[in-house]
Design an enzyme around this catalytic site. Sequence first.
Site, PDB file in Angstrom:
ATOM      1  N   LEU A  24       0.827  -1.220   0.000  1.00 54.57           N
ATOM      2  CA  LEU A  24       0.000   0.000   0.000  1.00 54.57           C
ATOM      3  C   LEU A  24       0.852   1.257   0.000  1.00 54.57           C
ATOM      4  O   LEU A  24       0.479   2.285  -0.549  1.00 54.57           O
ATOM      5  CB  LEU A  24      -0.905   0.030   1.242  1.00 54.57           C
ATOM      6  CG  LEU A  24      -1.953  -1.077   1.400  1.00 54.57           C
ATOM      7  CD1 LEU A  24      -2.601  -1.008   2.768  1.00 54.57           C
ATOM      8  CD2 LEU A  24      -3.008  -0.947   0.311  1.00 54.57           C
ATOM      9  N   GLY A  27       7.799   3.865   3.127  1.00 51.58           N
ATOM     10  CA  GLY A  27       8.469   5.023   3.711  1.00 51.58           C
ATOM     11  C   GLY A  27       9.903   4.670   4.031  1.00 51.58           C
ATOM     12  O   GLY A  27      10.375   3.586   3.689  1.00 51.58           O
ATOM     13  N   PHE A  29      11.278   4.035   6.862  1.00 52.14           N
ATOM     14  CA  PHE A  29      11.456   3.003   7.883  1.00 52.14           C
ATOM     15  C   PHE A  29      10.437   1.880   7.789  1.00 52.14           C
ATOM     16  O   PHE A  29      10.561   0.867   8.464  1.00 52.14           O
ATOM     17  CB  PHE A  29      11.356   3.628   9.285  1.00 52.14           C
ATOM     18  CG  PHE A  29      12.441   4.610   9.521  1.00 52.14           C
ATOM     19  CD1 PHE A  29      13.710   4.184   9.865  1.00 52.14           C
ATOM     20  CD2 PHE A  29      12.208   5.964   9.368  1.00 52.14           C
ATOM     21  CE1 PHE A  29      14.726   5.081  10.045  1.00 52.14           C
ATOM     22  CE2 PHE A  29      13.228   6.874   9.551  1.00 52.14           C
ATOM     23  CZ  PHE A  29      14.492   6.442   9.893  1.00 52.14           C
ATOM     24  N   ALA A  30       9.428   2.073   6.980  1.00 53.40           N
ATOM     25  CA  ALA A  30       8.348   1.091   7.006  1.00 53.40           C
ATOM     26  C   ALA A  30       7.740   0.870   5.639  1.00 53.40           C
ATOM     27  O   ALA A  30       7.774   1.744   4.770  1.00 53.40           O
ATOM     28  CB  ALA A  30       7.271   1.583   7.969  1.00 53.40           C
ATOM     29  N   LYS A  31       7.186  -0.360   5.474  1.00 57.34           N
ATOM     30  CA  LYS A  31       6.373  -0.650   4.303  1.00 57.34           C
ATOM     31  C   LYS A  31       5.011  -1.032   4.830  1.00 57.34           C
ATOM     32  O   LYS A  31       4.906  -1.675   5.882  1.00 57.34           O
ATOM     33  CB  LYS A  31       6.964  -1.833   3.535  1.00 57.34           C
ATOM     34  CG  LYS A  31       8.145  -1.444   2.672  1.00 57.34           C
ATOM     35  CD  LYS A  31       8.681  -2.635   1.925  1.00 57.34           C
ATOM     36  CE  LYS A  31       9.854  -2.207   1.056  1.00 57.34           C
ATOM     37  NZ  LYS A  31      10.702  -3.322   0.677  1.00 57.34           N
ATOM     38  N   VAL A  32       3.973  -0.629   4.105  1.00 57.02           N
ATOM     39  CA  VAL A  32       2.617  -0.969   4.547  1.00 57.02           C
ATOM     40  C   VAL A  32       1.965  -1.869   3.501  1.00 57.02           C
ATOM     41  O   VAL A  32       1.971  -1.554   2.315  1.00 57.02           O
ATOM     42  CB  VAL A  32       1.755   0.300   4.777  1.00 57.02           C
ATOM     43  CG1 VAL A  32       0.378  -0.077   5.324  1.00 57.02           C
ATOM     44  CG2 VAL A  32       2.441   1.271   5.716  1.00 57.02           C
ATOM     45  N   LYS A  47       1.881  -2.667   8.883  1.00 54.95           N
ATOM     46  CA  LYS A  47       3.046  -1.786   8.723  1.00 54.95           C
ATOM     47  C   LYS A  47       4.259  -2.568   9.217  1.00 54.95           C
ATOM     48  O   LYS A  47       4.312  -2.971  10.376  1.00 54.95           O
ATOM     49  CB  LYS A  47       2.817  -0.524   9.553  1.00 54.95           C
ATOM     50  CG  LYS A  47       3.906   0.499   9.450  1.00 54.95           C
ATOM     51  CD  LYS A  47       3.455   1.772  10.139  1.00 54.95           C
ATOM     52  CE  LYS A  47       4.561   2.777  10.258  1.00 54.95           C
ATOM     53  NZ  LYS A  47       4.096   3.996  10.931  1.00 54.95           N
ATOM     54  N   ASP A 140       2.911  16.060  12.331  1.00 56.65           N
ATOM     55  CA  ASP A 140       3.220  15.815  10.915  1.00 56.65           C
ATOM     56  C   ASP A 140       1.918  15.662  10.133  1.00 56.65           C
ATOM     57  O   ASP A 140       1.778  14.755   9.319  1.00 56.65           O
ATOM     58  CB  ASP A 140       4.098  14.562  10.775  1.00 56.65           C
ATOM     59  CG  ASP A 140       4.719  14.456   9.379  1.00 56.65           C
ATOM     60  OD1 ASP A 140       4.895  15.511   8.730  1.00 56.65           O
ATOM     61  OD2 ASP A 140       5.014  13.332   8.942  1.00 56.65           O
TER      62      ASP A 140
HETATM   63  N1  ADE Z   1      -1.604   3.169   3.811  1.00 56.37           N
HETATM   64  C1  ADE Z   1      -0.935   3.386   4.942  1.00 56.37           C
HETATM   65  N2  ADE Z   1      -1.643   3.016   5.997  1.00 56.37           N
HETATM   66  C2  ADE Z   1      -2.825   2.551   5.531  1.00 56.37           C
HETATM   67  C3  ADE Z   1      -4.009   2.045   6.150  1.00 56.37           C
HETATM   68  N3  ADE Z   1      -4.096   1.935   7.472  1.00 56.37           N
HETATM   69  N4  ADE Z   1      -5.030   1.687   5.356  1.00 56.37           N
HETATM   70  C4  ADE Z   1      -4.913   1.818   4.028  1.00 56.37           C
HETATM   71  N5  ADE Z   1      -3.845   2.297   3.396  1.00 56.37           N
HETATM   72  C5  ADE Z   1      -2.799   2.662   4.137  1.00 56.37           C
END
Ligand code: ADE
Length: 433
Positions: A24, A27, A29-32, A47, A140
Amino acid sequence: MPEIEQAAAESTVLFEKYEVGRLLGCGAFAKVYHARNTSTGQSVAVKVVSKKKLAATGMASNVKREIAIMSRLHHPNIVKLHEVLATKTKIYFILEFAKGGELFARIAKSRFGEDLARRFFQQLISAVGYCHARGVFHRDLKPENLLLDEQANLKVSDFGLGAVKEQMEVDGMLHTLCGTPAYVAPEILAKKGYDGAKVDVWSCGVILFVLVAGYLPFNDPNLMVMYRKIYKGEYRCPRWFSTELRRFLARLLDTNPEKRITVDEILKEEWFKKGYKEVTFGDLGLEWKSEGDDVKDLNAFDIISFSTGLNLSGLFDSLKEVEEGERFLLKESPEKVVEKVVAAAASVEGIIVRRRKQCGVELEGCDGNFAALVEVYRLSAELVVVEVRRRDGNGGVFRDVWSNKLRPYLCAASSSTTSDREETGAQPVAGES
Ligand code: ADE
């Protein structure tokens, strides 16, 4: 243990619970990822944060803080943190899935009319006001952190930069330079201490401008020129802005933080009030249902995740402090423990008690300074794990009410507790101290 390494994580199942799907977002530090709970079918966002990257950049405390902050927030316009899982190398935040994606993507298509912008702005202010009242500042806020659910309701995400009141330096101001340039308040650029509530209001002003204009109020290819515009508060409203909106924006984008409008004042503004429905206690996701006190049995994974075996302990060290909560064992039936919690709470003036479906009790009171969730899990035929977490309020008040007034009643009155730790009969679950 399963790990997600790459974006194309084909049918990875995390912890035998979450089937991981498409990426989705990404970043530093993270991928979602999107994921599906295999037993309920519920969509979630996962995340994934690499522990190595965090350690290398000294960001570990940010993640711990993010967990502590998010687990305290229960508001319809804030992305919920369902749970946190971890392996040796990664931390997985299981988050509410916002199906509508980023609000930003919608603004990129076309700007909003004032009525639609007002609706999103009202939801944003409702979430921000809720956080500020709890000493939490986002710092932020920008369209990328604003997501939408299926009904196009706003969901504020990413509290990674959020700062809690306790972090304030001695002068009561925050000093970390953070945030995204276009949304940053002038006092942050001035590198003076700043008030987290005031900078969030400034960012909300920039967001409102973007929603209705379709472009940024302060922008320039040259970053220094852009900063100067922010510093001087130089922006021009497009011709389609109403007079009321222009007036309101001038109050939000006041370069003097002392004179800038506050959340309480925003709630009284004519432009803002139109069609505003205040979020009530019942909407805050605290589902108190009295029917069916079914007990949650612990399975092997639950027991492991309660312990330090998966190295989750480092993430939950706040729980070790009595001001955040604790876990202990009792030799009692779950129903009896719940009854005792309810009876003990009834003896403390002003505490509201609500029973939860699965052997849980929510407690609230002391003028909003005390809010806790007590959950009881059956560990064996004879033993239960009692977990109490502070959900809100003040750590000192929590300690006073829980440790001094409720816990002794619960443990001392128990006819057969598992040990005689601290005279109360309570004993920590393996791994907790
Ligand atoms: N992208 C980042 N966080 C998300 C989330 N909680 N739901 C859908 N898309 C996202």
